[in-house]
Design a protein around this motif. Structure first.
Motif, PDB file in Angstrom:
ATOM      1  N   ALA A 187       3.518   0.940   2.719  1.00  0.00           N
ATOM      2  CA  ALA A 187       3.762  -0.488   2.474  1.00  0.00           C
ATOM      3  C   ALA A 187       2.449  -1.228   2.247  1.00  0.00           C
ATOM      4  O   ALA A 187       2.364  -2.100   1.368  1.00  0.00           O
ATOM      5  CB  ALA A 187       4.524  -1.088   3.651  1.00  0.00           C
ATOM      6  N   ALA A 188       1.423  -0.876   3.020  1.00  0.00           N
ATOM      7  CA  ALA A 188       0.112  -1.500   2.829  1.00  0.00           C
ATOM      8  C   ALA A 188      -0.472  -1.121   1.470  1.00  0.00           C
ATOM      9  O   ALA A 188      -1.060  -1.973   0.782  1.00  0.00           O
ATOM     10  CB  ALA A 188      -0.825  -1.068   3.952  1.00  0.00           C
ATOM     11  N   HIS A 190       1.212  -0.488  -1.162  1.00  0.00           N
ATOM     12  CA  HIS A 190       1.979  -1.251  -2.155  1.00  0.00           C
ATOM     13  C   HIS A 190       1.466  -2.678  -2.253  1.00  0.00           C
ATOM     14  O   HIS A 190       1.268  -3.206  -3.365  1.00  0.00           O
ATOM     15  CB  HIS A 190       3.460  -1.238  -1.769  1.00  0.00           C
ATOM     16  CG  HIS A 190       4.305  -2.151  -2.602  1.00  0.00           C
ATOM     17  ND1 HIS A 190       4.514  -1.955  -3.943  1.00  0.00           N
ATOM     18  CD2 HIS A 190       4.987  -3.290  -2.270  1.00  0.00           C
ATOM     19  CE1 HIS A 190       5.294  -2.919  -4.409  1.00  0.00           C
ATOM     20  NE2 HIS A 190       5.587  -3.738  -3.418  1.00  0.00           N
ATOM     21  N   GLN A 191       1.239  -3.305  -1.109  1.00  0.00           N
ATOM     22  CA  GLN A 191       0.811  -4.697  -1.097  1.00  0.00           C
ATOM     23  C   GLN A 191      -0.623  -4.874  -1.576  1.00  0.00           C
ATOM     24  O   GLN A 191      -0.933  -5.814  -2.330  1.00  0.00           O
ATOM     25  CB  GLN A 191       0.950  -5.268   0.328  1.00  0.00           C
ATOM     26  CG  GLN A 191       2.373  -5.468   0.780  1.00  0.00           C
ATOM     27  CD  GLN A 191       3.098  -6.543  -0.013  1.00  0.00           C
ATOM     28  OE1 GLN A 191       2.507  -7.522  -0.456  1.00  0.00           O
ATOM     29  NE2 GLN A 191       4.399  -6.357  -0.220  1.00  0.00           N
TER      30      GLN A 191
END
Length: 264
Positions: A187-188, A190-191
């Motif tokens: 997720a990190a 991706h962000q």
């Protein structure tokens, strides 16, 4: 991949330093790509094939034959060859067929595919432009994150064993912790770095595959009556011990990375 305190506490600093050094080497080779990354993958594959042979009691000329047969498709995968494409896949299958015909050992032939396919997958991911570096870091680092999360959550929470007959030190808490940390990492990515959402969403499944790859190698070691697949890595055992989670993850990661690009 380890999640419980099977080592003495005094071994933890050595394991941490050795682990950090291995990650640094891998990331450096990944950054340069090309022949540098291929060379690291090829060297690791030759060690993995040797350890696979030992786990299956293939010694002497059979062990060397397995390594030689594997290196033919590995050489073709280099930037000086055809690269990690369909011809290399055919050569991997041919090398496995050659090994089983000459030695009569199906397990040894299986090792050619067990080692060769994830190497080909990583090389294929890395050469994707643009984004090859990002995708390959994701594929490798999600396994590292799963390993770390499983280790510390297993130590902290303990609880029911995941598969006590295969690996008594692995717990369900470790599995959950590993999947969570790998998912947070994705997720990190991706962000912050724009990792495609499909890859971030697939990460929990890949983390579970990494744990299953670890369990499979634990089963192989238990069957062979050994604690580690080798001794080449200080505090970590063999190369197979460190890359057991990468083996099932890399091929599926390559499909997730490459297939949408081919269909675009």
């Amino acid at each position: 991949m380890t999640e419980a305190p099977v080592k003495r506490p005094s071994d933890l600093p050595l394991r941490a330093v050795a682990g950090a050094a291995m990650i640094a080497v891998a990331l450096t080779a990944l950054y340069f790509g090309g022949i540098v990354f291929w060379l690291l993958c090829a060297v690791a594959a030759v060690f993995m094939m040797a350890e696979w042979s030992d786990l299956h009691q293939a010694t002497g000329k059979n062990k060397r034959l397995g390594q030689y047969a594997l290196f033919v498709p590995l050489a073709l995968m280099s930037p000086w060859g055809a690269g990690p494409h369909f011809l290399a896949l055919g050569l991997l299958a041919g090398a496995a067929f050659f090994v089983v015909i000459v030695t009569g050992r199906r397990a040894l032939a299986g090792g050619v595919l067990y080692v060769g396919l994830p190497v080909m997958a990583l090389l294929l991911i890395r050469e994707q432009q643009p984004g090859g570096l990002l995708y390959t870091v994701w594929a490798l680092a999600l396994v590292w994150a799963c390993d770390i999360g499983a280790y510390f959550s297993g130590r902290t929470f303990g609880g029911p064993k995941l598969s006590p007959t295969i690996s008594p030190n692995k717990t369900w808490a470790g599995l959950i912790g590993g999947v969570i940390l790998a998912s947070v990492f994705a997720a990190a990515m991706h962000q912050v770095y724009g990792l495609p959402l499909r890859l971030a969403l697939a990460t929990p499944l890949l983390a579970v595959l990494a744990v299953l790859g670890d369990l499979y190698e634990s089963w192989l070691k238990r069957r062979a009556g050994v604690k580690d697949s080798g001794t080449v890595l200080p505090g970590h055992g063999g190369v197979l011990d460190r890359l057991d989670g990468v083996v099932p993850v890399a091929p599926l990661a390559a499909v997730l990375v490459v297939l949408p690009l081919l269909l675009a």
